[in-house]
Design an enzyme around this catalytic site. Sequence first.
Site, mmCIF file in Angstrom:
data_model
loop_
_atom_site.group_PDB
_atom_site.id
_atom_site.type_symbol
_atom_site.label_atom_id
_atom_site.label_comp_id
_atom_site.label_asym_id
_atom_site.label_seq_id
_atom_site.Cartn_x
_atom_site.Cartn_y
_atom_site.Cartn_z
ATOM 1 N N GLY A 1 0.768 -1.361 0.044
ATOM 2 C CA GLY A 1 -0.114 -0.172 -0.009
ATOM 3 C C GLY A 1 0.784 1.164 0.195
ATOM 4 O O GLY A 1 2.044 1.300 -0.693
ATOM 5 N N ASP B 1 9.117 1.133 7.957
ATOM 6 C CA ASP B 1 9.024 2.447 8.358
ATOM 7 C C ASP B 1 10.320 2.784 9.543
ATOM 8 O O ASP B 1 9.996 3.220 10.557
ATOM 9 C CB ASP B 1 7.877 2.751 9.241
ATOM 10 C CG ASP B 1 7.223 1.729 9.969
ATOM 11 O OD1 ASP B 1 7.659 0.685 10.183
ATOM 12 O OD2 ASP B 1 6.283 2.201 10.475
ATOM 13 N N GLU C 1 2.746 -8.884 16.947
ATOM 14 C CA GLU C 1 3.699 -8.589 18.413
ATOM 15 C C GLU C 1 3.266 -9.279 19.407
ATOM 16 O O GLU C 1 4.257 -9.649 20.173
ATOM 17 C CB GLU C 1 3.827 -7.051 18.419
ATOM 18 C CG GLU C 1 4.733 -6.603 19.480
ATOM 19 C CD GLU C 1 5.207 -5.154 19.457
ATOM 20 O OE1 GLU C 1 6.201 -4.780 18.480
ATOM 21 O OE2 GLU C 1 4.624 -4.392 20.037
ATOM 22 N N ASP D 1 13.543 5.102 19.067
ATOM 23 C CA ASP D 1 12.601 6.192 18.736
ATOM 24 C C ASP D 1 13.339 7.560 19.453
ATOM 25 O O ASP D 1 13.485 7.538 20.591
ATOM 26 C CB ASP D 1 11.375 6.036 19.488
ATOM 27 C CG ASP D 1 10.348 6.837 19.331
ATOM 28 O OD1 ASP D 1 10.663 8.056 18.552
ATOM 29 O OD2 ASP D 1 9.394 6.738 20.064
#
Length: 331
Positions: free
Chosen positions: A104, A194, A282, A305
């Site tokens: 996508g 990502d 997960e 992060d």
Amino acid sequence: MCSHRRRIAGILSVIVLIIASISLYSRHLTTIALTEELHALREEKPLNIIDLDSAINFGARTGIETRTSWNAPIMWESMFDGSLYDQMHKEANTAVALTVFAVGRYLEAYLNKFLTSAEEHFMVGLKVTFFVFTDSPEKVPEISFAPQRNLKVVKVEKYNRWQDISMMRMKTISEIIDTVLKHNFTYVFCFDVDQIFTARFGSEALGESVALLHAHYYKLPKYRFTYDRNPKSKACMTEGDYYYHAAIFGGTCEKVKALADYCYLNIMEDKMNDVEALWHDESHLNKYFWLNKPTKLLSPEYCWDRSLPNNDILIERLIWAPKDYEKLRTR
């Protein structure tokens, strides 16, 4: 009547699980440019795995956990000599497969940066094949790779819901390990797309069964881990060791296939019972690693992060790419 309905439901559950099991071994993958090259490689059996973990300096880092209760290393910067790992893996002719799903809108948003940064930082100097699974093969960018490093594109079905895309990747990973990877590669690593490589992600990360500590949970007490607590789900956990991030997992082909098969079959059983685990694949991955302890853990340096304070992070090897889930995810 109720007993009769329960009996029918039980029979249907068994039938669905049998069908799911058979599909794992159906070996039906649609590939782009049929792979005579890969079939030729089947004659080369992967070499034995390399174990240099006895050379790890577990005392090099203080204030953070560097070894599990079952003596698996937790890899942090300064604990290992990367050049030693690289030398041994080159001598052993180690071959690594990296799998990533770009389905996508995720393909256009993330794949180019993922692949270009991986070529720069992932297992540099080793034989690496990047397997991109996508519903739009024609949109995969052309990347220039170093010798013995290449790209294979595999067309997959696009599911309507992003949750199903996330969960059903386990079936696809199992199938390609069974049909191609186990014949050609010593190790396989599975990544979310990502993400961006920013520094060495090297051969020190290779191991028989490799799990990643989630950046958001590695310092939290266990009662705050977001395990699935629903007793109706096969992913339900009342206790655990760590909270693992499904954005990265890896190991030998045999071990990764065992993980993928476990997650897929339990996802299918949950579907039969109209249940969906809290964090989808997960949650099932965390249950698997609770029952089957990984032999190596990667610290959050391997998937960081940047919105978090990085007091423990000496080097950011891979970072989370900016997220815009409202635009990227199907409902």
